[in-house]
Design a protein around this motif. Structure first.
Motif, PDB file in Angstrom:
ATOM      1  N   ASN A 186     -22.249  11.020 -39.848  1.00 27.74           N
ATOM      2  CA  ASN A 186     -22.064   9.988 -40.863  1.00 27.74           C
ATOM      3  C   ASN A 186     -22.074  10.532 -42.286  1.00 27.74           C
ATOM      4  O   ASN A 186     -22.556   9.892 -43.196  1.00 27.74           O
ATOM      5  N   THR A 187     -21.544  11.713 -42.485  1.00 26.98           N
ATOM      6  CA  THR A 187     -21.455  12.289 -43.814  1.00 26.98           C
ATOM      7  C   THR A 187     -20.326  11.605 -44.586  1.00 26.98           C
ATOM      8  O   THR A 187     -19.257  11.392 -44.026  1.00 26.98           O
ATOM      9  N   PRO A 188     -20.554  11.257 -45.848  1.00 30.83           N
ATOM     10  CA  PRO A 188     -19.457  10.681 -46.632  1.00 30.83           C
ATOM     11  C   PRO A 188     -18.277  11.647 -46.696  1.00 30.83           C
ATOM     12  O   PRO A 188     -18.453  12.851 -46.803  1.00 30.83           O
ATOM     13  N   TYR A 189     -17.086  11.130 -46.604  1.00 33.20           N
ATOM     14  CA  TYR A 189     -15.841  11.885 -46.655  1.00 33.20           C
ATOM     15  C   TYR A 189     -15.657  12.827 -45.464  1.00 33.20           C
ATOM     16  O   TYR A 189     -14.838  13.719 -45.495  1.00 33.20           O
ATOM     17  N   ASN A 190     -16.446  12.647 -44.425  1.00 29.02           N
ATOM     18  CA  ASN A 190     -16.316  13.476 -43.231  1.00 29.02           C
ATOM     19  C   ASN A 190     -14.953  13.273 -42.576  1.00 29.02           C
ATOM     20  O   ASN A 190     -14.395  14.192 -41.999  1.00 29.02           O
ATOM     21  N   TYR A 191     -14.421  12.074 -42.690  1.00 27.24           N
ATOM     22  CA  TYR A 191     -13.130  11.771 -42.074  1.00 27.24           C
ATOM     23  C   TYR A 191     -12.010  12.614 -42.664  1.00 27.24           C
ATOM     24  O   TYR A 191     -11.038  12.908 -41.995  1.00 27.24           O
ATOM     25  N   GLN A 192     -12.138  13.027 -43.929  1.00 21.31           N
ATOM     26  CA  GLN A 192     -11.093  13.829 -44.554  1.00 21.31           C
ATOM     27  C   GLN A 192     -10.940  15.183 -43.862  1.00 21.31           C
ATOM     28  O   GLN A 192      -9.833  15.674 -43.673  1.00 21.31           O
ATOM     29  N   GLU A 193     -12.065  15.766 -43.489  1.00 20.61           N
ATOM     30  CA  GLU A 193     -12.024  17.053 -42.791  1.00 20.61           C
ATOM     31  C   GLU A 193     -11.363  16.903 -41.426  1.00 20.61           C
ATOM     32  O   GLU A 193     -10.475  17.663 -41.063  1.00 20.61           O
ATOM     33  N   TYR A 194     -11.781  15.911 -40.669  1.00 21.42           N
ATOM     34  CA  TYR A 194     -11.241  15.721 -39.324  1.00 21.42           C
ATOM     35  C   TYR A 194      -9.800  15.224 -39.351  1.00 21.42           C
ATOM     36  O   TYR A 194      -9.033  15.515 -38.453  1.00 21.42           O
ATOM     37  N   GLU A 195      -9.447  14.500 -40.388  1.00 25.69           N
ATOM     38  CA  GLU A 195      -8.078  14.001 -40.512  1.00 25.69           C
ATOM     39  C   GLU A 195      -7.095  15.164 -40.612  1.00 25.69           C
ATOM     40  O   GLU A 195      -6.048  15.162 -39.979  1.00 25.69           O
ATOM     41  N   PHE A 196      -7.457  16.191 -41.385  1.00 19.82           N
ATOM     42  CA  PHE A 196      -6.571  17.345 -41.508  1.00 19.82           C
ATOM     43  C   PHE A 196      -6.531  18.156 -40.211  1.00 19.82           C
ATOM     44  O   PHE A 196      -5.483  18.652 -39.814  1.00 19.82           O
ATOM     45  N   ILE A 197      -7.658  18.283 -39.543  1.00 18.00           N
ATOM     46  CA  ILE A 197      -7.706  19.044 -38.292  1.00 18.00           C
ATOM     47  C   ILE A 197      -6.771  18.435 -37.263  1.00 18.00           C
ATOM     48  O   ILE A 197      -6.049  19.146 -36.567  1.00 18.00           O
ATOM     49  N   ARG A 198      -6.740  17.120 -37.186  1.00 20.60           N
ATOM     50  CA  ARG A 198      -5.926  16.440 -36.184  1.00 20.60           C
ATOM     51  C   ARG A 198      -4.493  16.171 -36.633  1.00 20.60           C
ATOM     52  O   ARG A 198      -3.655  15.768 -35.838  1.00 20.60           O
ATOM     53  N   SER A 199      -4.205  16.402 -37.902  1.00 15.76           N
ATOM     54  CA  SER A 199      -2.862  16.110 -38.414  1.00 15.76           C
ATOM     55  C   SER A 199      -1.834  17.086 -37.851  1.00 15.76           C
ATOM     56  O   SER A 199      -2.166  18.108 -37.259  1.00 15.76           O
ATOM     57  N   ALA A 200      -0.573  16.784 -38.067  1.00 17.70           N
ATOM     58  CA  ALA A 200       0.524  17.611 -37.550  1.00 17.70           C
ATOM     59  C   ALA A 200       0.510  19.020 -38.133  1.00 17.70           C
ATOM     60  O   ALA A 200       0.995  19.958 -37.508  1.00 17.70           O
ATOM     61  N   CYS A 201      -0.043  19.191 -39.327  1.00 17.53           N
ATOM     62  CA  CYS A 201      -0.084  20.521 -39.933  1.00 17.53           C
ATOM     63  C   CYS A 201      -1.422  21.223 -39.711  1.00 17.53           C
ATOM     64  O   CYS A 201      -1.660  22.295 -40.245  1.00 17.53           O
ATOM     65  N   GLY A 202      -2.281  20.647 -38.904  1.00 17.40           N
ATOM     66  CA  GLY A 202      -3.578  21.240 -38.583  1.00 17.40           C
ATOM     67  C   GLY A 202      -3.544  22.019 -37.284  1.00 17.40           C
ATOM     68  O   GLY A 202      -2.708  22.895 -37.081  1.00 17.40           O
ATOM     69  N   LEU A 203      -4.459  21.688 -36.377  1.00 13.83           N
ATOM     70  CA  LEU A 203      -4.528  22.393 -35.098  1.00 13.83           C
ATOM     71  C   LEU A 203      -3.259  22.269 -34.251  1.00 13.83           C
ATOM     72  O   LEU A 203      -2.851  23.260 -33.639  1.00 13.83           O
ATOM     73  N   PRO A 204      -2.614  21.109 -34.189  1.00 12.66           N
ATOM     74  CA  PRO A 204      -1.372  21.062 -33.406  1.00 12.66           C
ATOM     75  C   PRO A 204      -0.324  22.077 -33.877  1.00 12.66           C
ATOM     76  O   PRO A 204       0.369  22.677 -33.065  1.00 12.66           O
ATOM     77  N   TYR A 205      -0.233  22.271 -35.179  1.00 15.80           N
ATOM     78  CA  TYR A 205       0.705  23.260 -35.724  1.00 15.80           C
ATOM     79  C   TYR A 205       0.328  24.671 -35.266  1.00 15.80           C
ATOM     80  O   TYR A 205       1.186  25.453 -34.855  1.00 15.80           O
TER      81      TYR A 205
END
Length: 71
Positions: free
Chosen positions: A35-54
């Motif tokens: 429940n860290t503030p802005y934690n979703y920003q980190e995970y959002e990039f990881i799961r995005s098309a230019c993150g781990l899938p790339y």
């Protein structure tokens, strides 16, 4: 360490070097409270098309695939 830095390093490093860095990256993610503030920003990039899938699609390293399933 951010996934963006790992993505840049993957252009120059070998799979064994990246594997060590991904292990450290996963340890850091596991230490983060849920429940860290802005934690979703980190995970959002990881799961995005230019993150781990790339990274999985371009390099196919096993460390990206196994770490991607965990995250």
């Amino acid at each position: 360490m951010k996934l963006k830095a790992i993505r840049g390093l993957a252009n120059y490093a070998t799979e064994t070097e990246i594997e060590k860095i991904m292990e450290h990256f996963l340890k850091l993610l596991m230490k983060r409270p849920e429940n860290t503030p802005y934690n979703y920003q980190e995970y959002e990039f990881i799961r995005s098309a230019c993150g781990l899938p790339y990274l999985i699609k371009k390099y196919g390293y096993s460390c990206f695939e196994t770490r991607g399933e965990t995250v």
